[in-house]
Design a protein around this motif. Structure first.
Motif, PDB file in Angstrom:
ATOM      1  N   ALA A 184     -14.889  23.284  14.529  1.00 53.49           N
ATOM      2  CA  ALA A 184     -15.982  22.669  13.766  1.00 53.49           C
ATOM      3  C   ALA A 184     -17.225  22.612  14.639  1.00 53.49           C
ATOM      4  O   ALA A 184     -17.131  22.461  15.851  1.00 53.49           O
ATOM      5  N   VAL A 185     -18.358  22.742  13.999  1.00 52.58           N
ATOM      6  CA  VAL A 185     -19.628  22.542  14.694  1.00 52.58           C
ATOM      7  C   VAL A 185     -19.834  21.031  14.766  1.00 52.58           C
ATOM      8  O   VAL A 185     -19.676  20.325  13.774  1.00 52.58           O
ATOM      9  N   THR A 186     -20.139  20.542  15.954  1.00 53.96           N
ATOM     10  CA  THR A 186     -20.243  19.099  16.147  1.00 53.96           C
ATOM     11  C   THR A 186     -21.592  18.732  16.744  1.00 53.96           C
ATOM     12  O   THR A 186     -22.060  19.377  17.680  1.00 53.96           O
ATOM     13  N   LEU A 187     -22.176  17.684  16.201  1.00 53.10           N
ATOM     14  CA  LEU A 187     -23.366  17.066  16.779  1.00 53.10           C
ATOM     15  C   LEU A 187     -22.880  15.850  17.556  1.00 53.10           C
ATOM     16  O   LEU A 187     -22.271  14.951  16.979  1.00 53.10           O
ATOM     17  N   VAL A 188     -23.116  15.848  18.848  1.00 47.86           N
ATOM     18  CA  VAL A 188     -22.724  14.722  19.687  1.00 47.86           C
ATOM     19  C   VAL A 188     -23.984  13.978  20.083  1.00 47.86           C
ATOM     20  O   VAL A 188     -24.860  14.549  20.733  1.00 47.86           O
ATOM     21  N   GLN A 189     -24.069  12.710  19.666  1.00 46.75           N
ATOM     22  CA  GLN A 189     -25.232  11.895  20.015  1.00 46.75           C
ATOM     23  C   GLN A 189     -24.817  10.853  21.038  1.00 46.75           C
ATOM     24  O   GLN A 189     -23.940  10.047  20.789  1.00 46.75           O
ATOM     25  N   PHE A 190     -25.468  10.887  22.190  1.00 45.27           N
ATOM     26  CA  PHE A 190     -25.288   9.847  23.201  1.00 45.27           C
ATOM     27  C   PHE A 190     -26.346   8.786  22.937  1.00 45.27           C
ATOM     28  O   PHE A 190     -27.532   9.096  22.861  1.00 45.27           O
ATOM     29  N   SER A 191     -25.890   7.545  22.766  1.00 43.13           N
ATOM     30  CA  SER A 191     -26.821   6.472  22.452  1.00 43.13           C
ATOM     31  C   SER A 191     -26.431   5.199  23.185  1.00 43.13           C
ATOM     32  O   SER A 191     -25.384   5.128  23.813  1.00 43.13           O
TER      33      SER A 191
ATOM     34  N   VAL B 106     -28.576  15.539   8.260  1.00 42.71           N
ATOM     35  CA  VAL B 106     -28.307  16.958   8.515  1.00 42.71           C
ATOM     36  C   VAL B 106     -26.816  17.269   8.358  1.00 42.71           C
ATOM     37  O   VAL B 106     -26.437  18.252   7.715  1.00 42.71           O
ATOM     38  N   ALA B 107     -25.951  16.428   8.921  1.00 43.47           N
ATOM     39  CA  ALA B 107     -24.503  16.662   8.812  1.00 43.47           C
ATOM     40  C   ALA B 107     -24.047  16.572   7.357  1.00 43.47           C
ATOM     41  O   ALA B 107     -23.132  17.295   6.948  1.00 43.47           O
ATOM     42  N   GLY B 108     -24.687  15.722   6.560  1.00 43.48           N
ATOM     43  CA  GLY B 108     -24.338  15.607   5.152  1.00 43.48           C
ATOM     44  C   GLY B 108     -24.755  16.807   4.325  1.00 43.48           C
ATOM     45  O   GLY B 108     -24.190  17.077   3.271  1.00 43.48           O
TER      46      GLY B 108
ATOM     47  N   VAL C  50     -20.015  20.668   9.528  1.00 42.17           N
ATOM     48  CA  VAL C  50     -20.710  20.045  10.656  1.00 42.17           C
ATOM     49  C   VAL C  50     -20.273  18.586  10.725  1.00 42.17           C
ATOM     50  O   VAL C  50     -20.355  17.863   9.735  1.00 42.17           O
ATOM     51  N   THR C  51     -19.785  18.186  11.883  1.00 42.41           N
ATOM     52  CA  THR C  51     -19.365  16.799  12.063  1.00 42.41           C
ATOM     53  C   THR C  51     -20.299  16.107  13.045  1.00 42.41           C
ATOM     54  O   THR C  51     -20.952  16.755  13.860  1.00 42.41           O
ATOM     55  N   LEU C  52     -20.336  14.792  12.951  1.00 45.09           N
ATOM     56  CA  LEU C  52     -21.187  13.984  13.809  1.00 45.09           C
ATOM     57  C   LEU C  52     -20.322  13.039  14.615  1.00 45.09           C
ATOM     58  O   LEU C  52     -19.421  12.401  14.077  1.00 45.09           O
ATOM     59  N   LEU C  53     -20.588  12.974  15.906  1.00 46.61           N
ATOM     60  CA  LEU C  53     -19.856  12.092  16.807  1.00 46.61           C
ATOM     61  C   LEU C  53     -20.881  11.320  17.621  1.00 46.61           C
ATOM     62  O   LEU C  53     -21.685  11.917  18.333  1.00 46.61           O
ATOM     63  N   GLU C  54     -20.864   9.995  17.498  1.00 44.13           N
ATOM     64  CA  GLU C  54     -21.767   9.166  18.291  1.00 44.13           C
ATOM     65  C   GLU C  54     -20.992   8.590  19.465  1.00 44.13           C
ATOM     66  O   GLU C  54     -19.907   8.046  19.304  1.00 44.13           O
ATOM     67  N   VAL C  55     -21.568   8.732  20.651  1.00 43.01           N
ATOM     68  CA  VAL C  55     -20.920   8.301  21.887  1.00 43.01           C
ATOM     69  C   VAL C  55     -21.812   7.272  22.565  1.00 43.01           C
ATOM     70  O   VAL C  55     -22.998   7.521  22.786  1.00 43.01           O
ATOM     71  N   GLY C  56     -21.252   6.134  22.885  1.00 40.32           N
ATOM     72  CA  GLY C  56     -21.990   5.111  23.616  1.00 40.32           C
ATOM     73  C   GLY C  56     -21.972   5.417  25.103  1.00 40.32           C
ATOM     74  O   GLY C  56     -20.902   5.551  25.695  1.00 40.32           O
ATOM     75  N   VAL C  57     -23.158   5.536  25.694  1.00 45.53           N
ATOM     76  CA  VAL C  57     -23.215   5.868  27.118  1.00 45.53           C
ATOM     77  C   VAL C  57     -22.619   4.760  27.975  1.00 45.53           C
ATOM     78  O   VAL C  57     -22.062   5.039  29.036  1.00 45.53           O
ATOM     79  N   ASP C  58     -22.722   3.526  27.510  1.00 42.74           N
ATOM     80  CA  ASP C  58     -22.176   2.439  28.315  1.00 42.74           C
ATOM     81  C   ASP C  58     -20.648   2.490  28.384  1.00 42.74           C
ATOM     82  O   ASP C  58     -20.065   2.069  29.378  1.00 42.74           O
ATOM     83  N   GLU C  59     -19.995   3.028  27.356  1.00 38.69           N
ATOM     84  CA  GLU C  59     -18.537   3.149  27.354  1.00 38.69           C
ATOM     85  C   GLU C  59     -18.054   4.458  27.974  1.00 38.69           C
ATOM     86  O   GLU C  59     -16.897   4.565  28.371  1.00 38.69           O
ATOM     87  N   HIS C  60     -18.909   5.468  28.012  1.00 38.58           N
ATOM     88  CA  HIS C  60     -18.517   6.797  28.492  1.00 38.58           C
ATOM     89  C   HIS C  60     -19.514   7.313  29.530  1.00 38.58           C
ATOM     90  O   HIS C  60     -20.028   8.431  29.426  1.00 38.58           O
TER      91      HIS C  60
END
Length: 158
Positions: free
Chosen positions: A67-74, A91-93, A98-108
């Motif tokens: 899958a094409v993935t959008l990874v957002q670091f926030s 855009v993902a909708g 296309v999938t969307l994955l939000e990643v918290g920088v404080d956790e990762h």
């Protein structure tokens, strides 16, 4: 010898000019998707190459091949992150595959460092093979993102 007032004025003008130039440059580059070049093997992760290291890091975050993935670091206190999330959700909708994955920088934090994320929001475009092909620091432009993702999503489906 210059008077103190003239010297102060000259310094003030120089600072304002430098701040204006930086603001113009930042506005021009903020949110622009840029191609990602393969990094040197010296920056390699556990797989022996930088690309393999990136793929392993992305897999630990939840990116799945195929899958094409959008990874957002926030970050929780990041106002532009909320604006980026709205753009990415839209855009993902609009695009199948296309999938969307939000990643918290404080956790990762380790993953953010491994993927060279230095500010939030940072958006990574990951193709179906698990390779980061584009990235943007700041809120990405919706039309530019759609233009980038459409061919990647079509290849992933086909």
């Amino acid at each position: 010898m210059q008077s103190p007032n003239l010297t102060s004025f000259s310094v003030l003008v120089a600072v304002i000019a430098a701040a204006t130039a930086f603001g113009w440059w930042r506005r021009r580059h903020d949110g622009r998707l840029r191609a990602v070049r393969d990094r040197r093997p010296a920056a390699a992760g556990p797989g022996g190459t930088a690309a393999a290291g990136d793929a392993a890091t992305l897999a630990t975050l939840g990116v799945r091949p195929g899958a094409v993935t959008l990874v957002q670091f926030s970050a929780p206190v990041c106002a532009p992150c909320r604006a980026a999330r709205r753009v990415l959700d839209d855009v993902a909708g609009r695009l199948d595959g296309v999938t969307l994955l939000e990643v918290g920088v404080d956790e990762h934090l380790d993953a953010a460092r491994a993927l060279e994320v230095w500010r939030t929001p940072t958006v990574l475009v990951v193709d179906a093979t698990g390779r980061v092909v584009r990235r943007a620091a700041g809120v990405p432009d919706r039309d530019e993102l759609l233009g980038t993702l459409a061919p990647l999503a079509a290849r992933a489906r086909g």
